[in-house]
Design an enzyme around this catalytic site. Structure first.
Site, PDB file in Angstrom:
ATOM      1  CB  SER A 147      -0.902   5.907  -0.506  1.00 59.93           C
ATOM      2  OG  SER A 147      -0.211   7.242  -0.934  1.00 59.93           O
ATOM      3  CE1 TYR A 160       4.223   3.841   0.167  1.00 62.05           C
ATOM      4  CE2 TYR A 160       3.256   5.391  -0.844  1.00 62.05           C
ATOM      5  CZ  TYR A 160       3.425   4.756   0.305  1.00 62.05           C
ATOM      6  OH  TYR A 160       2.529   5.106   1.334  1.00 62.05           O
TER       7      TYR A 160
END
Length: 262
Positions: A147, A160
């Site tokens: 990401s 995350y």
């Protein structure tokens, strides 16, 4: 595919493959003639995904239910994929807890932190561990889904961000450890709209404002196809055979745009 002499259809194992970005990747590979094992925790998503396929695509698709953070699940399902299709040519480590926002660091519980790390990072490790020998046999390739949050953050996204940063590091570590046998690369997506790629009960119609679009230098929000096409490229050794250990950002240029507060 890194073994052009192989005559059997290529086989991909896609974690989190029954909805969202994973479903986009699965369908794109099916469209290219691959056989696909969709591994997903959500049985309803798997049923909906299979229902959305043509008869010909369903014949080349296997849905496998399991938790990517549970080693017994991933070990069993990889073996079931090989039992059904005879091989694995590509592993796409896509499964993850997608909502990055958590309580502030003082209130973040250890179990919350650990679950995100176990799924997003640990799952990629476990799938790779149990697929490696099969990928060696086919001179296959691994694509990890990271990401852009591995490189920049909003507040209260520590688990995350850490998990996706770990994916980037895991990618180059595996590329060196598996050198000569398996190429390993990663993609770091930015904002990819997946509302219309969810299971039927959760499906939403994309609705992006002009501001949403304008903050991307390309002028729009990303689509699963944008990532799926790159996955297919990285799996194809004839096209990307000189690439390993890399992480490619695909974010419409968003992380390169400097923003000032008025």
């Amino acid at each position: 595919m890194d073994n052009p002499s192989a005559k059997s259809p290529r086989v991909a194992f896609v974690t989190g493959g029954a909805q969202g970005l994973g479903l986009g990747i699965s369908k794109h590979l099916l469209g290219l003639g691959w056989k696909v094992a969709m591994f997903d925790l959500d049985a309803d998503a798997g049923e909906d995904a299979l229902d959305s396929l043509t008869d010909a695509e369903r014949d080349r698709t296997l849905f496998l239910q399991g938790d990517v953070a549970h080693e017994a699940d991933i070990k069993l399902c990889i073996q079931q994929c090989v039992d059904r299709f005879g091989r694995i040519d590509g592993l796409i480590n896509n499964a993850g807890i997608a909502n990055p926002h958590v309580p502030n660091i003082e209130d973040l519980e250890w179990d919350q932190w650990q679950r995100v790390i176990n799924v997003n990072l640990g799952g990629a490790f476990l799938a790779t561990k149990h697929a490696t020998q099969h990928l060696r046999d086919t001179k296959g390739a691994i694509v990890n889904i990271a990401s852009t949050r591995a490189f920049q953050s909003e507040a209260n996204t520590e688990p995350y961000a850490a998990s996706k940063g770990g994916i980037v590091a895991l990618t180059h570590a595996l590329a060196v450890s598996l050198a000569g046998d398996i190429r390993v690369n990663a993609i770091a997506p930015g904002w990819i709209e997946v509302g219309d790629w969810q299971k039927n009960a959760n499906k939403t119609e994309p609705d992006h404002s002009e501001a949403d679009k304008a903050q991307h230098p390309v002028g729009r929000v990303g689509k699963p196809e944008d990532i799926a096409q790159a996955v297919a490229f990285l799996l194809d050794g004839d096209k990307s055979g000189f690439m390993t250990g890399e992480t490619i950002r695909i974010d419409g240029g968003m992380t390169h745009k400097m923003i000032y507060v008025d």
